[in-house]
Design a protein around this motif. Structure first.
Motif, PDB file in Angstrom:
ATOM      1  N   LEU A 127     -21.958 -18.933  -7.326  1.00 41.49           N
ATOM      2  CA  LEU A 127     -21.855 -18.643  -8.751  1.00 41.49           C
ATOM      3  C   LEU A 127     -22.859 -17.571  -9.128  1.00 41.49           C
ATOM      4  N   HIS A 128     -22.369 -16.521  -9.799  1.00 45.86           N
ATOM      5  CA  HIS A 128     -23.256 -15.489 -10.338  1.00 45.86           C
ATOM      6  C   HIS A 128     -23.148 -15.489 -11.856  1.00 45.86           C
ATOM      7  N   LEU A 129     -24.301 -15.597 -12.510  1.00 45.65           N
ATOM      8  CA  LEU A 129     -24.360 -15.638 -13.972  1.00 45.65           C
ATOM      9  C   LEU A 129     -25.040 -14.369 -14.474  1.00 45.65           C
ATOM     10  N   GLY A 130     -24.261 -13.507 -15.128  1.00 43.55           N
ATOM     11  CA  GLY A 130     -24.801 -12.305 -15.742  1.00 43.55           C
ATOM     12  C   GLY A 130     -24.929 -12.528 -17.234  1.00 43.55           C
ATOM     13  N   ALA A 131     -26.142 -12.331 -17.784  1.00 43.89           N
ATOM     14  CA  ALA A 131     -26.436 -12.874 -19.120  1.00 43.89           C
ATOM     15  C   ALA A 131     -26.498 -11.857 -20.243  1.00 43.89           C
ATOM     16  N   ALA A 132     -25.955 -10.667 -20.082  1.00 44.77           N
ATOM     17  CA  ALA A 132     -26.113  -9.646 -21.124  1.00 44.77           C
ATOM     18  C   ALA A 132     -25.713 -10.150 -22.502  1.00 44.77           C
ATOM     19  N   THR A 133     -24.570 -10.809 -22.602  1.00 45.09           N
ATOM     20  CA  THR A 133     -24.127 -11.345 -23.892  1.00 45.09           C
ATOM     21  C   THR A 133     -24.008 -12.862 -23.888  1.00 45.09           C
ATOM     22  N   ALA A 134     -24.199 -13.491 -22.739  1.00 47.80           N
ATOM     23  CA  ALA A 134     -23.858 -14.907 -22.586  1.00 47.80           C
ATOM     24  C   ALA A 134     -24.758 -15.842 -23.369  1.00 47.80           C
ATOM     25  N   LEU A 135     -25.957 -15.398 -23.747  1.00 47.06           N
ATOM     26  CA  LEU A 135     -26.897 -16.276 -24.427  1.00 47.06           C
ATOM     27  C   LEU A 135     -26.968 -16.005 -25.925  1.00 47.06           C
ATOM     28  N   LEU A 136     -25.965 -15.312 -26.449  1.00 51.08           N
ATOM     29  CA  LEU A 136     -25.945 -14.933 -27.864  1.00 51.08           C
ATOM     30  C   LEU A 136     -25.173 -15.913 -28.736  1.00 51.08           C
ATOM     31  N   GLY A 137     -24.832 -17.063 -28.201  1.00 52.56           N
ATOM     32  CA  GLY A 137     -24.128 -18.065 -28.984  1.00 52.56           C
ATOM     33  C   GLY A 137     -22.625 -18.003 -28.776  1.00 52.56           C
ATOM     34  N   GLY A 138     -21.913 -18.930 -29.423  1.00 57.05           N
ATOM     35  CA  GLY A 138     -20.469 -18.993 -29.313  1.00 57.05           C
ATOM     36  C   GLY A 138     -20.017 -19.784 -28.111  1.00 57.05           C
ATOM     37  N   PRO A 139     -18.715 -19.892 -27.924  1.00 58.32           N
ATOM     38  CA  PRO A 139     -18.176 -20.652 -26.792  1.00 58.32           C
ATOM     39  C   PRO A 139     -18.681 -20.178 -25.440  1.00 58.32           C
ATOM     40  N   LEU A 140     -18.919 -18.867 -25.276  1.00 55.89           N
ATOM     41  CA  LEU A 140     -19.394 -18.355 -23.990  1.00 55.89           C
ATOM     42  C   LEU A 140     -20.709 -18.999 -23.596  1.00 55.89           C
ATOM     43  N   GLU A 141     -21.652 -19.101 -24.505  1.00 56.31           N
ATOM     44  CA  GLU A 141     -22.944 -19.705 -24.157  1.00 56.31           C
ATOM     45  C   GLU A 141     -22.771 -21.163 -23.755  1.00 56.31           C
ATOM     46  N   ASN A 142     -21.914 -21.875 -24.444  1.00 58.94           N
ATOM     47  CA  ASN A 142     -21.636 -23.266 -24.096  1.00 58.94           C
ATOM     48  C   ASN A 142     -21.025 -23.360 -22.692  1.00 58.94           C
ATOM     49  N   ALA A 143     -20.043 -22.497 -22.418  1.00 57.91           N
ATOM     50  CA  ALA A 143     -19.397 -22.492 -21.105  1.00 57.91           C
ATOM     51  C   ALA A 143     -20.382 -22.123 -20.005  1.00 57.91           C
ATOM     52  N   TYR A 144     -21.243 -21.187 -20.311  1.00 53.98           N
ATOM     53  CA  TYR A 144     -22.242 -20.697 -19.356  1.00 53.98           C
ATOM     54  C   TYR A 144     -23.114 -21.842 -18.854  1.00 53.98           C
ATOM     55  N   GLY A 145     -23.625 -22.647 -19.793  1.00 49.49           N
ATOM     56  CA  GLY A 145     -24.461 -23.775 -19.417  1.00 49.49           C
ATOM     57  C   GLY A 145     -23.704 -24.827 -18.627  1.00 49.49           C
ATOM     58  N   LYS A 146     -22.451 -25.061 -18.989  1.00 46.24           N
ATOM     59  CA  LYS A 146     -21.659 -26.072 -18.292  1.00 46.24           C
ATOM     60  C   LYS A 146     -21.311 -25.620 -16.879  1.00 46.24           C
ATOM     61  N   TYR A 147     -21.059 -24.333 -16.697  1.00 44.12           N
ATOM     62  CA  TYR A 147     -20.782 -23.844 -15.343  1.00 44.12           C
ATOM     63  C   TYR A 147     -22.029 -23.935 -14.466  1.00 44.12           C
ATOM     64  N   LEU A 148     -23.201 -23.736 -15.053  1.00 41.14           N
ATOM     65  CA  LEU A 148     -24.428 -23.928 -14.291  1.00 41.14           C
ATOM     66  C   LEU A 148     -24.532 -25.375 -13.821  1.00 41.14           C
ATOM     67  N   PHE A 149     -24.269 -26.317 -14.708  1.00 43.75           N
ATOM     68  CA  PHE A 149     -24.321 -27.738 -14.342  1.00 43.75           C
ATOM     69  C   PHE A 149     -23.312 -28.045 -13.237  1.00 43.75           C
ATOM     70  N   ASP A 150     -22.089 -27.534 -13.389  1.00 44.33           N
ATOM     71  CA  ASP A 150     -21.067 -27.762 -12.367  1.00 44.33           C
ATOM     72  C   ASP A 150     -21.511 -27.206 -11.014  1.00 44.33           C
ATOM     73  N   ALA A 151     -22.124 -26.029 -11.036  1.00 47.75           N
ATOM     74  CA  ALA A 151     -22.575 -25.410  -9.789  1.00 47.75           C
ATOM     75  C   ALA A 151     -23.651 -26.250  -9.116  1.00 47.75           C
ATOM     76  N   LEU A 152     -24.531 -26.815  -9.915  1.00 50.87           N
ATOM     77  CA  LEU A 152     -25.588 -27.666  -9.362  1.00 50.87           C
ATOM     78  C   LEU A 152     -25.003 -28.917  -8.725  1.00 50.87           C
ATOM     79  N   THR A 153     -24.030 -29.526  -9.380  1.00 44.56           N
ATOM     80  CA  THR A 153     -23.436 -30.754  -8.847  1.00 44.56           C
ATOM     81  C   THR A 153     -22.556 -30.476  -7.639  1.00 44.56           C
ATOM     82  N   ARG A 154     -22.076 -29.232  -7.489  1.00 41.24           N
ATOM     83  CA  ARG A 154     -21.247 -28.859  -6.341  1.00 41.24           C
ATOM     84  C   ARG A 154     -22.069 -28.170  -5.253  1.00 41.24           C
ATOM     85  N   GLU A 155     -23.378 -28.118  -5.443  1.00 49.85           N
ATOM     86  CA  GLU A 155     -24.304 -27.536  -4.460  1.00 49.85           C
ATOM     87  C   GLU A 155     -23.921 -26.106  -4.094  1.00 49.85           C
ATOM     88  N   MET A 156     -23.577 -25.326  -5.104  1.00 48.34           N
ATOM     89  CA  MET A 156     -23.280 -23.911  -4.907  1.00 48.34           C
ATOM     90  C   MET A 156     -24.568 -23.098  -4.790  1.00 48.34           C
TER      91      MET A 156
END
Length: 314
Positions: A127-156
Motif C-alpha cells: 500500500l502506498h499512501l500519497g497525502a497531497a490532498t488526502a488529509l484535507l477532510g471529506g470522504p477521502l480522508e476517512n477512506a485513507y485512514g481505513k485503508y491504513l488500518f486494513d493494510a496493518l491487519t493484512r500485514e502489507m
C-alpha cells in the motif's frame, strides 16, 4: 510480484511552461495528467509492475481523460471511482530550473468512498499512501485512514509520502503535521523531501529530522535531496546515495518516479522484510530509484516523462 495499491488524488495539471514561476503572469497552459499517487502507480506500471490506482475523478471530460491515461500506461483502474463533482485541477508554473509553484482547485478527489471489498486483495500486497490532498477532510480522508488500518491487519508493506503543498496548508501547517503522524508511525517506509522532513520533525537539519521521525515509528526513511541524491536512513545507520547528473527542465513527478521505482523493486522481493536488514540491498534499489527520478526531470509533465525499464537499464 506484488500489487502496489496507490491511494489518493488523480487530477489535471495545467502547466505554464517556459513562463517563469509567477502564475499571475502566465498566459498559456498545457493539460497534463497528474496527482502524486496516480504518478506512482504509473511509474510502477511503466516499469512492468502492478500499479493499482484507488481514487476519484469527476464524471466529466477531464475525468475520462485521466482514467484513459492511466489505463494506457498499464495501471489497474478497476478500483477507481467517479462522481458528479468536477475533477480536481492544479495550476502549475515552472521556473527556468524546473522548480514549481502550485495553485489547486479541489474537486472530485475528496469524494473517494472507502470500499471494504479491497481488503480481500490486500493480503500479501503493498500500500502506498500519497497525502497531497488526502488529509484535507471529506470522504477521502476517512477512506485513507481505513485503508491504513486494513493494510496493518493484512500485514502489507506500507509506504507513506506526505506530498506537502504549501498552497493547501497555509496557516494550518501544525494541523498537517498532526495528521501525518499516525501514518509516519505505522508505515514501513516514508519518503520525504528535505522541506517535509524538517517541517514534520520541527528540526533544522536532516540528521536530527531522521532521529525524530524514526522515534515516531517508521523503520526506513528516504529524504530526496535533488541533484545531491537521497539520504537513506535506518534508526542505526544512514547513507547518502548519489544521483546521476542531468539537465532538469521540469521537476514535476520526480519524487513520484523515485518512490514508484523503489516500490517496484520491493514488490519483487519474496519477503519485504529483506529491506529492513540489508542496507546494501536498499542502497542499490535507491541508486536505481534516483536514476528514475532524474530522468523524469528531463521532460515536461510527470507521466510522459516517467522512465521505462529499458531506459533505466541503459
Amino acid at each position: 510480484m506484488k500489487k502496489v495499491f496507490c491511494v489518493g488524488e488523480l487530477l489535471i495539471d495545467f502547466v505554464a511552461e517556459n513562463q517563469g514561476n509567477d502564475l499571475s503572469k502566465a498566459i498559456n497552459f498545457t493539460k497534463k495528467a497528474g496527482g502524486a499517487p496516480a504518478n506512482v502507480a504509473c511509474a510502477i506500471a511503466k516499469l512492468g509492475g502492478k500499479g493499482v490506482f484507488v481514487g476519484s475523478v469527476g464524471q466529466d471530460p477531464f475525468g475520462t481523460f485521466l482514467l484513459d491515461t492511466l489505463k494506457t500506461e498499464g495501471v489497474d483502474i478497476s478500483m477507481a471511482q467517479t462522481c458528479s463533482t468536477f475533477t480536481t485541477l492544479a495550476f502549475v508554473s515552472l521556473a527556468e530550473d524546473g522548480e514549481r509553484d502550485f495553485v489547486f482547485s479541489r474537486g472530485a478527489d475528496r469524494e473517494l468512498v472507502y470500499d471494504s471489498a479491497l481488503r480481500k486483495d490486500f493480503s500479501g500486497n503493498m500500500l502506498h499512501l500519497g497525502a497531497a490532498t488526502a488529509l484535507l477532510g471529506g470522504p477521502l480522508e476517512n477512506a485513507y485512514g481505513k485503508y491504513l488500518f486494513d493494510a496493518l491487519t493484512r500485514e502489507m508493506f506500507i509506504s507513506f509520502d506526505p506530498n506537502f503543498r504549501g498552497d493547501l496548508w497555509k496557516g494550518n501547517e501544525q494541523q498537517f503535521i498532526k495528521k501525518c503522524m499516525p501514518f509516519i508511525e505505522k508505515s514501513h517506509l516514508c519518503k520525504f523531501s528535505k522541506e517535509e522532513a524538517l517541517l514534520l520533525s520541527n528540526t533544522n537539519n536532516i540528521q536530527d529530522a531522521c532521529d525524530v521521525l524514526h522515534e515516531v515509528g517508521t523503520k526506513i526513511i528516504t529524504i530526496t535531496l535533488g541533484k545531491e541524491g537521497t539520504l537513506v536512513s535506518y534508526p542505526t545507520k544512514r547513507e547518502i546515495v548519489p544521483s546521476i547528473t542531468v539537465k532538469a527542465i521540469d521537476t514535476t513527478g520526480a519524487g513520484d518516479a523515485f518512490i514508484g521505482c523503489l516500490l517496484y523493486q520491493i514488490s519483487h522481493l519474496d519477503k519485504y522484510e529483506q529491506v529492513f536488514n540489508d542496507v546494501s540491498l536498499l542502497v542499490s534499489m535507491v541508486e536505481k530509484a534516483n536514476k528514475a527520478g532524474a530522468i523524469t526531470t528531463t521532460k515536461y509533465g510527470a507521466i510522459p516523462a516517467l522512465p521505462s525499464k529499458s531506459q533505466l537499464e541503459n
